[in-house]
Design a protein around this motif. Structure first.
Motif, PDB file in Angstrom:
ATOM      1  N   LEU A  71       2.214   4.905   1.282  1.00 54.23           N
ATOM      2  CA  LEU A  71       2.389   5.545   2.487  1.00 54.23           C
ATOM      3  C   LEU A  71       1.898   6.803   2.337  1.00 54.23           C
ATOM      4  CD1 LEU A  71       3.754   5.879   5.217  1.00 54.23           C
ATOM      5  CD2 LEU A  71       5.743   6.662   4.224  1.00 54.23           C
ATOM      6  N   ASN A  89       0.833  -1.194   0.061  1.00 54.62           N
ATOM      7  CA  ASN A  89       0.095  -0.103   0.014  1.00 54.62           C
ATOM      8  C   ASN A  89       0.725   1.081  -0.156  1.00 54.62           C
ATOM      9  OD1 ASN A  89      -2.640  -1.216   0.380  1.00 54.62           O
ATOM     10  ND2 ASN A  89      -1.645  -2.032   2.262  1.00 54.62           N
ATOM     11  N   ASP A 124       1.059  -4.907   5.625  1.00 50.48           N
ATOM     12  CA  ASP A 124       2.205  -3.622   5.457  1.00 50.48           C
ATOM     13  C   ASP A 124       3.191  -4.034   6.605  1.00 50.48           C
ATOM     14  OD1 ASP A 124       0.835  -1.816   3.650  1.00 50.48           O
ATOM     15  OD2 ASP A 124      -0.849  -1.813   5.357  1.00 50.48           O
ATOM     16  N   TYR A 158       7.288  -4.424   6.034  1.00 48.78           N
ATOM     17  CA  TYR A 158       8.308  -3.692   6.725  1.00 48.78           C
ATOM     18  C   TYR A 158       8.959  -4.399   7.688  1.00 48.78           C
ATOM     19  CZ  TYR A 158       6.665   0.681   4.663  1.00 48.78           C
ATOM     20  OH  TYR A 158       6.165   1.759   3.648  1.00 48.78           O
ATOM     21  N   ARG A 215      -5.304   1.263   7.560  1.00 47.19           N
ATOM     22  CA  ARG A 215      -4.835   1.475   6.302  1.00 47.19           C
ATOM     23  C   ARG A 215      -3.365   2.401   6.654  1.00 47.19           C
ATOM     24  NH1 ARG A 215      -9.956   4.765   3.243  1.00 47.19           N
ATOM     25  NH2 ARG A 215     -11.130   2.619   2.720  1.00 47.19           N
ATOM     26  N   LEU A 216      -2.309   2.167   5.865  1.00 46.96           N
ATOM     27  CA  LEU A 216      -1.059   2.647   6.012  1.00 46.96           C
ATOM     28  C   LEU A 216      -1.212   4.177   6.131  1.00 46.96           C
ATOM     29  CD1 LEU A 216       1.946   1.856   6.674  1.00 46.96           C
ATOM     30  CD2 LEU A 216       2.440   1.847   4.079  1.00 46.96           C
ATOM     31  N   MET A 255      -1.039   0.307  10.485  1.00 48.76           N
ATOM     32  CA  MET A 255      -0.677  -0.611   9.632  1.00 48.76           C
ATOM     33  C   MET A 255      -1.712  -1.727   9.510  1.00 48.76           C
ATOM     34  SD  MET A 255       3.387  -1.284   9.740  1.00 48.76           S
ATOM     35  CE  MET A 255       4.748   0.002   9.092  1.00 48.76           C
ATOM     36  N   HIS A 256      -1.838  -2.241   8.334  1.00 49.57           N
ATOM     37  CA  HIS A 256      -2.353  -3.545   8.048  1.00 49.57           C
ATOM     38  C   HIS A 256      -1.350  -4.602   8.140  1.00 49.57           C
ATOM     39  CE1 HIS A 256      -4.094  -6.734   5.800  1.00 49.57           C
ATOM     40  NE2 HIS A 256      -5.265  -6.240   5.867  1.00 49.57           N
TER      41      HIS A 256
END
Length: 226
Positions: free
Chosen positions: A39, A37, A164, A168, A200-201, A160-161
């Motif tokens: 940023l 997604n 994500d 990371y 959502r990110l 974050m999902h």
């Protein structure tokens, strides 16, 4: 560029340039892991979260918050309703925006400059961690509501999902660094990771932090593992 036609995102432009360079060199484009997604970095201005009890005390029995605009996080919204915050020595902030929907506790989030103007000594806390924090008085069109505690400066954080977080290489409760580019570029340390399937990110900075780096919609930002 023609009127009404927006420029493509920076990441798209960079990818096309990189692709053209590698084609000119006759080399295949290297495979780079892509984030699931994009940023998003947003400034979270001062606001409050209220219980239904507090809303009714301020606006009347049975009152329901009305949506002014939907926020980036699904289901969250800025309400049409605002309140007046009364701090120490009767200093006030008017038009303090309520964010909905209603929560199970009352919380006011201020930047340090807001707190100084009001005469508050507010601690840096994670959202929801309000034990031992200052209180305040809120005033609405139907009356007053006193918060015994709940006034904080919210710690910077990233929603974050799980996808994500996997990309990371971080987990809920970890910290990351946010690199902000531009003429006023800075690196923000200790960005708290909050992971949930509904998220959502998105990084949240407060107004002090956003102003310090002159954050704009086009400002390049990068999240890196601490």
């Amino acid at each position: 560029m023609a009127a009404g036609v927006s420029a493509p995102p920076r990441a798209v432009v960079e990818h096309l340039v990189r692709q053209a360079v590698y084609q000119r060199l006759g080399k295949p484009l290297p495979r780079i892991a892509q984030a699931p997604n994009p940023l998003v970095v947003n400034i979270s201005a001062r606001h409050c979260h209220l219980t239904q009890e507090a809303v009714e005390a301020l606006f009347g029995k049975g009152y329901q918050l009305r949506v002014l605009r939907w926020l980036y996080q699904e289901g969250q919204f800025a309400a049409q309703e605002t309140v007046t915050l009364i701090g120490p020595r009767s200093r006030v902030i008017s038009n303090l925006r309520i964010l909905g929907p209603c929560r199970s506790l009352n919380q006011v989030e201020l930047a340090y400059t807001d707190a100084i103007a009001l005469g508050f000594d507010v601690p840096l806390r994670l959202s929801g961690d309000i034990k031992g924090t200052p209180g305040c008085m809120l005033m609405g069109p139907a009356g007053f509501y006193e918060l015994k505690e709940g006034v904080i400066r919210a710690a910077r954080h990233v929603h974050m999902h799980p996808d994500d977080a996997a990309f990371y290489g971080v987990r809920n409760g970890d910290y990351m660094r946010l690199k902000v580019g531009g003429d006023c570029g800075v690196v923000f340390e200790k960005v708290l990771v909050r992971v949930d399937p509904a998220f959502r990110l998105e990084v949240h900075l407060d107004t002090d932090e956003g102003n310090a780096c002159n954050l704009q919609p086009h400002t390049p930002c990068e999240l890196v593992k601490a």
